[in-house]
Scaffold this motif. Sequence first.
Motif, short mmCIF file in Angstrom:
data_model
loop_
_atom_site.label_atom_id
_atom_site.label_comp_id
_atom_site.label_asym_id
_atom_site.label_seq_id
_atom_site.Cartn_x
_atom_site.Cartn_y
_atom_site.Cartn_z
N ALA A 1 0.82 -1.21 0.00
CA ALA A 1 0.00 0.00 0.00
C ALA A 1 0.85 1.27 0.00
O ALA A 1 0.43 2.30 -0.53
CB ALA A 1 -0.93 0.00 1.21
N GLN A 2 2.03 1.20 0.58
CA GLN A 2 2.90 2.37 0.59
C GLN A 2 3.36 2.75 -0.82
O GLN A 2 3.65 3.92 -1.10
CB GLN A 2 4.12 2.12 1.47
CG GLN A 2 3.76 2.01 2.96
CD GLN A 2 4.95 1.58 3.79
OE1 GLN A 2 6.09 2.03 3.56
NE2 GLN A 2 4.71 0.69 4.75
N ALA A 3 3.41 1.80 -1.73
CA ALA A 3 3.66 2.03 -3.16
C ALA A 3 4.97 2.77 -3.43
O ALA A 3 5.07 3.52 -4.43
CB ALA A 3 2.49 2.78 -3.78
N MET A 4 5.96 2.57 -2.62
CA MET A 4 7.24 3.26 -2.85
C MET A 4 7.90 2.80 -4.15
O MET A 4 8.56 3.60 -4.83
CB MET A 4 8.17 3.02 -1.67
CG MET A 4 7.72 3.70 -0.37
SD MET A 4 7.57 5.50 -0.54
CE MET A 4 9.26 5.96 -0.87
N ASP A 5 7.70 1.52 -4.51
CA ASP A 5 8.28 1.04 -5.75
C ASP A 5 7.67 1.75 -6.96
O ASP A 5 8.35 2.07 -7.93
CB ASP A 5 8.11 -0.48 -5.88
CG ASP A 5 6.67 -0.93 -5.72
OD1 ASP A 5 5.86 -0.15 -5.18
OD2 ASP A 5 6.35 -2.08 -6.11
N LEU B 1 6.34 4.82 -6.90
CA LEU B 1 6.83 6.20 -6.89
C LEU B 1 8.23 6.28 -7.47
O LEU B 1 8.57 7.21 -8.23
CB LEU B 1 6.80 6.75 -5.46
CG LEU B 1 5.40 6.97 -4.87
CD1 LEU B 1 5.48 7.16 -3.37
CD2 LEU B 1 4.75 8.19 -5.53
N ARG B 2 9.08 5.28 -7.17
CA ARG B 2 10.45 5.26 -7.72
C ARG B 2 10.42 4.98 -9.22
O ARG B 2 11.17 5.59 -9.99
CB ARG B 2 11.28 4.20 -7.00
CG ARG B 2 11.60 4.54 -5.55
CD ARG B 2 12.61 3.55 -4.97
NE ARG B 2 12.97 3.90 -3.61
CZ ARG B 2 12.42 3.37 -2.51
NH1 ARG B 2 11.46 2.45 -2.65
NH2 ARG B 2 12.79 3.74 -1.32
N GLU B 3 9.56 4.05 -9.65
CA GLU B 3 9.52 3.68 -11.07
C GLU B 3 9.05 4.84 -11.95
O GLU B 3 9.60 5.07 -13.03
CB GLU B 3 8.59 2.47 -11.26
CG GLU B 3 8.45 2.03 -12.70
CD GLU B 3 7.45 0.89 -12.88
OE1 GLU B 3 7.01 0.66 -14.03
OE2 GLU B 3 7.10 0.23 -11.88
N CYS C 1 2.70 1.23 -14.83
CA CYS C 1 3.76 0.77 -13.93
C CYS C 1 3.39 -0.56 -13.28
O CYS C 1 2.23 -0.95 -13.22
CB CYS C 1 4.09 1.83 -12.89
SG CYS C 1 2.93 1.92 -11.50
N ALA C 2 4.38 -1.27 -12.80
CA ALA C 2 4.20 -2.63 -12.27
C ALA C 2 3.21 -2.66 -11.11
O ALA C 2 2.39 -3.58 -10.99
CB ALA C 2 5.54 -3.20 -11.86
N HIS C 3 3.28 -1.67 -10.24
CA HIS C 3 2.41 -1.66 -9.07
C HIS C 3 0.94 -1.53 -9.50
O HIS C 3 0.07 -2.21 -8.95
CB HIS C 3 2.80 -0.49 -8.15
CG HIS C 3 2.02 -0.44 -6.87
ND1 HIS C 3 0.83 0.24 -6.74
CD2 HIS C 3 2.27 -1.01 -5.66
CE1 HIS C 3 0.38 0.11 -5.51
NE2 HIS C 3 1.23 -0.65 -4.83
N THR C 4 0.67 -0.67 -10.48
CA THR C 4 -0.71 -0.52 -10.97
C THR C 4 -1.18 -1.82 -11.61
O THR C 4 -2.32 -2.26 -11.38
CB THR C 4 -0.79 0.63 -11.97
OG1 THR C 4 -0.40 1.85 -11.34
CG2 THR C 4 -2.22 0.79 -12.51
N GLN C 5 -0.34 -2.44 -12.43
CA GLN C 5 -0.72 -3.68 -13.10
C GLN C 5 -1.01 -4.79 -12.09
O GLN C 5 -1.89 -5.62 -12.29
CB GLN C 5 0.39 -4.12 -14.06
CG GLN C 5 0.61 -3.19 -15.23
CD GLN C 5 -0.64 -3.02 -16.07
OE1 GLN C 5 -1.24 -4.00 -16.52
NE2 GLN C 5 -1.06 -1.78 -16.27
N ALA C 6 -0.31 -4.78 -10.99
CA ALA C 6 -0.51 -5.82 -9.97
C ALA C 6 -1.73 -5.57 -9.09
O ALA C 6 -2.28 -6.51 -8.51
CB ALA C 6 0.74 -5.91 -9.09
#
Length: 515
Positions: A420-424, A426-428, A438-443
Amino acid sequence: MSDAATARRRGRGGGGAARRAERTAVSIETARYIERNIPNFEVLNDEALEIIEANAEIVLEEIGVNFVENPAALERWREAGADVDGERVRMPKGLARKLCATAPSSFTQHARNPARNVEIGGRNLVLAPVYGPPFVLDLEGNRRYATMADFNDFVKLGYMSKWLHHSGGTVCEPTDIPVNKRHLDMLYAHMTLSDKPYMGSVTEPSRALDSIEMSKILFGDDFVEQNTVMTSLVNINSPLTFDSIMMGALEHYAAHNQAAIISPFIVGGAMAPVSVAGTLTQVLAEVMAGVAYSQLIRPGAPVIFGAFVTSIDMNSGAPTFGTPEASHITMGAGQLARRMGLPYRSAGSFNGSKLPDAQAAYETANSLNAGLLSGVNFMLHACGWLEGGLVSSFEKFVMDADQLGTLHKMAAGVSYDENAQAMDALREVGPGGHFLGCAHTQANFKSGFWRTELLDYKPYEQWAEEGGRDTRQLAANRVRKLLADYQKPAIDPAVEEALTAYVAKRKEEMPDAFV
């Protein structure tokens, strides 16, 4: 052993026909009852709560309550230490609250499908549909008296609704069936057309007994005596009056360990004071008297602190819904219920509109959200209510049922784990980018946002090309689709046969009556 009992024993044993029925049935997804991860909104401070509680004790001790046409109830109160004068019962300070202490703080209501069991109390919220309207608004726009066919369709819609945990009770009043027999058909519908929990009949004490007997056919005698399989609505004739019909039903349910909602019927300015504090005083006094009486019947009988709340339009005399005062009372009553250690029932899809329109939506949204924030544990009328409770609307049923999904999402609270913090993410993405690919959205895109199964978010051009349908038209189409897709849940044929035989036998034993 009776034929029904023989069929019940055979059915509970699980024969080949029962197993075949289970294999061929289609499973309908139902969300688990809500478990809140958000705080309750507390509108009253400790001083206000203590004043209301003290005033409620004064009401019970000095004014008293009436138990009408019920000599046995008066005798029970007399033996418990109350002052009984005619039908008026006055309780020494602390007596009612002491008796209420044996009521459980939560209980499980069992469904015939154990996966649909609900836990009522604690931080949970169980959602049940509209209850009681004599009229329906059908898909052709006709406001007419409800029929048994309408009732069956509402039960099917409730079964098909993902966010609805409970099948309810009188989802509409089937006026084409004699009054003294319709409870049998209504119970049969809940028991066979759905496998969610249901409510029993309260319109006459013998109908409560029928509810218990039919439940014993469905679940087995011992199971019903040892577990709660029904939650039924026992209204108080506010102000401060307990009639023999409702108390007779309560007596049967409590004696058999079945749950009852002890619910004052509050219309502020008519059946209760116009002020919030005065109304809460009356609500608390009535609930304490009703819950205490249930514990005189059977200590430990499951009960729910109820509060049906509306105010009155002082110009027309019509009830009003979704108002700030109703929200204040709903929230305050929730605090009082928690201080008593009792499950709480209130709120619903309340509105006074004649159509499933903007007024209905605004008032319903106010009422549903107030209920969520008030700590309500059992929300009757959560979908389908229209015209101040006179009408069950098919379109509004599915509109409301869709919105109940937002309550689930809101109640889940805010996650702050690593994902939930989604730092990955934000970095991507970094400065000036976008998050769509981005990978987090796709997941997470499938579960990240609540998604409606009804409302329209298409571009204007596509919406217009598809006919420019408004929400009511979309809802009508969804009703038709759900009913077309409906498949009856599996039930042991021997049990269904025994239920059918019981209904037929009871109907033969009494002439039709429409009063």
